[in-house]
Design an enzyme around this catalytic site. Structure first.
Site, PDB file in Angstrom:
ATOM      1  N   LYS A 116       0.869  -1.186   0.000  1.00  0.00           N
ATOM      2  CA  LYS A 116       0.000   0.000   0.000  1.00  0.00           C
ATOM      3  C   LYS A 116       0.896   1.223   0.000  1.00  0.00           C
ATOM      4  O   LYS A 116       2.037   1.152   0.459  1.00  0.00           O
ATOM      5  CB  LYS A 116      -0.869   0.013   1.265  1.00  0.00           C
ATOM      6  CG  LYS A 116      -2.107   0.873   1.140  1.00  0.00           C
ATOM      7  CD  LYS A 116      -3.281   0.135   0.515  1.00  0.00           C
ATOM      8  CE  LYS A 116      -4.403   1.088   0.159  1.00  0.00           C
ATOM      9  NZ  LYS A 116      -5.599   0.379  -0.304  1.00  0.00           N
ATOM     10  N   ASP A 175      -6.967   4.306  -4.637  1.00  0.00           N
ATOM     11  CA  ASP A 175      -7.647   4.191  -3.336  1.00  0.00           C
ATOM     12  C   ASP A 175      -8.253   5.581  -3.099  1.00  0.00           C
ATOM     13  O   ASP A 175      -8.448   6.342  -4.068  1.00  0.00           O
ATOM     14  CB  ASP A 175      -6.651   3.796  -2.231  1.00  0.00           C
ATOM     15  CG  ASP A 175      -7.332   3.431  -0.917  1.00  0.00           C
ATOM     16  OD1 ASP A 175      -7.928   2.354  -0.833  1.00  0.00           O
ATOM     17  OD2 ASP A 175      -7.304   4.245   0.041  1.00  0.00           O
TER      18      ASP A 175
HETATM   19  P1  NDP Z   1     -12.893   7.850  -2.994  1.00  0.00           P
HETATM   20  O1  NDP Z   1     -11.798   8.812  -2.789  1.00  0.00           O
HETATM   21  O2  NDP Z   1     -13.426   7.623  -4.348  1.00  0.00           O
HETATM   22  O3  NDP Z   1     -14.129   8.193  -2.043  1.00  0.00           O
HETATM   23  C1  NDP Z   1     -13.975   8.263  -0.659  1.00  0.00           C
HETATM   24  C2  NDP Z   1     -15.281   8.724  -0.038  1.00  0.00           C
HETATM   25  O4  NDP Z   1     -15.170   8.641   1.374  1.00  0.00           O
HETATM   26  C3  NDP Z   1     -15.621  10.156  -0.361  1.00  0.00           C
HETATM   27  O5  NDP Z   1     -17.004  10.330  -0.345  1.00  0.00           O
HETATM   28  C4  NDP Z   1     -14.955  10.911   0.800  1.00  0.00           C
HETATM   29  O6  NDP Z   1     -15.537  12.167   1.066  1.00  0.00           O
HETATM   30  C5  NDP Z   1     -15.219   9.960   1.942  1.00  0.00           C
HETATM   31  N1  NDP Z   1     -14.156  10.093   2.936  1.00  0.00           N
HETATM   32  C6  NDP Z   1     -12.835   9.938   2.755  1.00  0.00           C
HETATM   33  N2  NDP Z   1     -12.161  10.165   3.889  1.00  0.00           N
HETATM   34  C7  NDP Z   1     -13.091  10.477   4.801  1.00  0.00           C
HETATM   35  C8  NDP Z   1     -13.032  10.824   6.173  1.00  0.00           C
HETATM   36  N3  NDP Z   1     -11.866  10.877   6.819  1.00  0.00           N
HETATM   37  N4  NDP Z   1     -14.212  11.062   6.810  1.00  0.00           N
HETATM   38  C9  NDP Z   1     -15.399  11.012   6.152  1.00  0.00           C
HETATM   39  N5  NDP Z   1     -15.514  10.692   4.846  1.00  0.00           N
HETATM   40  C10 NDP Z   1     -14.388  10.427   4.201  1.00  0.00           C
HETATM   41  O7  NDP Z   1     -12.339   6.468  -2.356  1.00  0.00           O
HETATM   42  P2  NDP Z   1     -12.855   4.991  -2.595  1.00  0.00           P
HETATM   43  O8  NDP Z   1     -14.328   4.967  -2.797  1.00  0.00           O
HETATM   44  O9  NDP Z   1     -11.975   4.359  -3.592  1.00  0.00           O
HETATM   45  O10 NDP Z   1     -12.480   4.313  -1.191  1.00  0.00           O
HETATM   46  C11 NDP Z   1     -13.401   4.260  -0.088  1.00  0.00           C
HETATM   47  C12 NDP Z   1     -12.976   3.165   0.873  1.00  0.00           C
HETATM   48  O11 NDP Z   1     -12.947   1.899   0.176  1.00  0.00           O
HETATM   49  C13 NDP Z   1     -11.574   3.324   1.475  1.00  0.00           C
HETATM   50  O12 NDP Z   1     -11.583   2.793   2.796  1.00  0.00           O
HETATM   51  C14 NDP Z   1     -10.719   2.438   0.581  1.00  0.00           C
HETATM   52  O13 NDP Z   1      -9.538   2.012   1.230  1.00  0.00           O
HETATM   53  C15 NDP Z   1     -11.680   1.285   0.353  1.00  0.00           C
HETATM   54  N6  NDP Z   1     -11.387   0.453  -0.804  1.00  0.00           N
HETATM   55  C16 NDP Z   1     -11.321   0.996  -2.076  1.00  0.00           C
HETATM   56  C17 NDP Z   1     -11.060   0.194  -3.136  1.00  0.00           C
HETATM   57  C18 NDP Z   1     -11.094   0.712  -4.546  1.00  0.00           C
HETATM   58  O14 NDP Z   1     -11.024  -0.108  -5.469  1.00  0.00           O
HETATM   59  N7  NDP Z   1     -11.226   2.001  -4.773  1.00  0.00           N
HETATM   60  C19 NDP Z   1     -10.737  -1.244  -2.964  1.00  0.00           C
HETATM   61  C20 NDP Z   1     -10.922  -1.728  -1.634  1.00  0.00           C
HETATM   62  C21 NDP Z   1     -11.197  -0.886  -0.600  1.00  0.00           C
HETATM   63  P3  NDP Z   1     -14.863  13.501   0.489  1.00  0.00           P
HETATM   64  O15 NDP Z   1     -15.277  13.568  -0.951  1.00  0.00           O
HETATM   65  O16 NDP Z   1     -15.406  14.584   1.333  1.00  0.00           O
HETATM   66  O17 NDP Z   1     -13.374  13.309   0.654  1.00  0.00           O
END
Ligand code: NDP
Length: 447
Positions: A127, A167
């Site tokens: 990571k 991510d």
């Molecule tokens: P994105 O950046 O596309 O979206 C993240 C979302 O979560 C946004 O809506 C963001 O809001 C919100 N967010 C991020 N940080 C925080 C925080 N500290 N508090 C509240 N809301 C938060 O990321 P992903 O959708 O790709 O990832 C989301 C989760 O899924 C993570 O935990 C990631 O590790 C996990 N994941 C992702 C994978 C992938 O293929 N993308 C694979 C496996 C797991 P805002 O827009 O305000 O930042």
């Protein structure tokens, strides 16, 4: 050989990794299920697998200087944790978010090792990322940052060594800039990153894979209780990649998604999202790069500033934002409101205390390393297609994704079923992911 208690193991780990609280949390949760299994399988103790598994093979930390649009010099910190390569090249995403630090990336890399093993594909775990915040930056600033980041990272990665992906904060735009710079520096066109655009080596279904996969996993869990997804009320946190495609699949299966969130607050749409409403979310988040609040200005929906959606009544909850976003109190509210299934699209969104609430109340609980493994699984399929220099159809990739999620579910049931038939998916995923990695480590000697 003495039996090491869980407390002794954790005391030692904490002393060696001071202040890395998220890493401690992830290791605590995994070793709680693994230690009894290891006590029954002495070879793992003899080869000291747990201590080796919790020490990264390599940690790279580097300076990322870049110029903003005003010509000012900015500096961020870049990281890559190469955690374990026993069963394949390091594989795992890059996160760009101001909260990124060593502890968060080590927890994510550690989880990734077991998750990748569960997919049955030959991928080790890693990571990386940076404390850079893409929010509020122009495309040119993001590009210059990505180019600088890759100017150091390129010497540590390759299609056969370490294959990063996206991510939080790293989507198609960032992967494109990172890939362009890698290609320029190395003068080679290889599958060194996944999540690439479809025009230059990406796989169909990769953007959808984590969200779709989490829903496929939830469907399998529901099936154990003779339940279907149709008509279920679902609360989702996040509105990024994972949340968007989980919502899409749920709408297609006839479920009613009533919430989405971002780091500013959440929207509650009692009537449920439709495909058209979801298109607007994709526009707000992926094109305009705005806030989820704008949804409630366009459609009939409530907006709750600074809040998370867990006190909204639901059948199923899908946390898809970030780590530690469901506390013990929120877990208790979910259960008291009749929630029967929590399926983690995000990594470690539930605290250890929240997981205990889910287990004590015997609801279905799918931990991230199993439930969100669809993303890395399709990344693995992207690597395969890149090696073969061909592309599979949407249907072919989606079918493989579904088969992998069904397989992961079966592995969890195999290792996680308890005497009263309750499936402890945490235990099942931890042991199921561990065995292959541990056996490969033993076979490769003390390395
Ligand atoms: P994105 O950046 O596309 O979206 C993240 C979302 O979560 C946004 O809506 C963001 O809001 C919100 N967010 C991020 N940080 C925080 C925080 N500290 N508090 C509240 N809301 C938060 O990321 P992903 O959708 O790709 O990832 C989301 C989760 O899924 C993570 O935990 C990631 O590790 C996990 N994941 C992702 C994978 C992938 O293929 N993308 C694979 C496996 C797991 P805002 O827009 O305000 O930042």
């Amino acid at each position: 050989m003495e039996n090491v208690t869980h407390k002794q193991f954790m005391d030692n780990l904490i002393a060696r990794n001071m202040g890395e609280v998220e890493f401690h949390q992830a290791v605590f949760e995994v070793t709680e299920s693994l230690l009894p299994f290891i006590d029954d399988n002495l070879k793992y103790k003899y080869y000291n697998i747990l201590e080796r598994l919790t020490e990264p093979e390599r940690v790279i930390i580097f300076r990322v200087p870049w110029l903003n649009d005003k010509g000012e010099i900015k500096v961020n910190r870049g990281y890559r944790i190469e955690m374990n390569s026993a069963i394949g090249p390091y594989k795992g995403g890059l996160r760009f978010h101001p909260t990124v630090n060593l502890s968060i990336l080590k927890f994510l890399a550690f989880e990734q090792v077991l998750k990748n093993s569960l997919t049955t594909l030959p991928m080790g775990g890693g990571k990386g990322g940076s404390d850079f915040d893409p929010k509020g930056k122009t495309d040119n600033e993001v590009m210059r940052f990505c180019q600088s980041f890759m100017t150091e990272l390129y010497r540590h990665i390759s299609a056969d060594t370490d294959v990063p992906a996206g991510d939080i904060g790293v989507g198609g735009r960032e992967i494109g800039y990172l890939f362009g710079q890698y290609k320029r520096l190395k003068n080679e066109f290889t599958g060194v990153l996944t999540g690439k655009g479809i025009e230059y080596g990406g796989s169909l279904i990769r953007p959808e894979a984590t969200g779709y996969g989490a829903v496929y996993f939830a469907e399998q869990m529901l099936k154990t209780r003779n339940q279907l997804m149709k008509d279920k009320v679902v609360t989702i946190s996040g509105s990024g990649n994972v949340a968007q495609y989980a919502t899409e699949k749920l709408i297609d299966l006839g479920a009613k998604v009533v919430t989405l969130s971002d780091s500013s607050g959440f929207i509650y749409d009692e009537e449920g999202l439709t495909r058209e409403k979801l298109d607007y979310v994709l526009y707000i988040k992926n094109i305009k790069r705005g806030r989820i609040k704008e949804y409630s200005e366009k459609f009939k929906a409530q907006y709750f500033e600074g809040k998370r959606p867990w006190d909204i009544k639901c059948d199923i909850a899908l946390p898809c934002a970030t780590q530690n976003e469901i506390t013990k109190e929120e877990a208790t509210t979910l259960v008291n409101n009749g929630c029967i299934c929590v399926c983690e699209g995000a990594n470690m969104p539930s605290t250890i205390e929240a997981i205990n609430v889910f287990h004590d109340s015997k609801i279905l609980f799918g931990p991230g390393k199993a439930a969100n493994a669809g993303g890395v699984a399709v990344s693995g399929l992207e690597m395969t297609q890149n090696s073969m220099r061909l592309s599979w159809s949407r249907e072919e990739v989606d079918k493989r994704l579904k088969d992998i999620m069904v397989n992961i579910h079966q592995t969890c049931v195999k290792y996680g079923s308890e005497t009263d038939d309750y499936v402890n998916y945490v235990k099942g995923a931890n042991i199921g992911g561990f065995v292959k990695v541990a056996n490969a480590m033993i076979a490769q000697g003390v390395v």
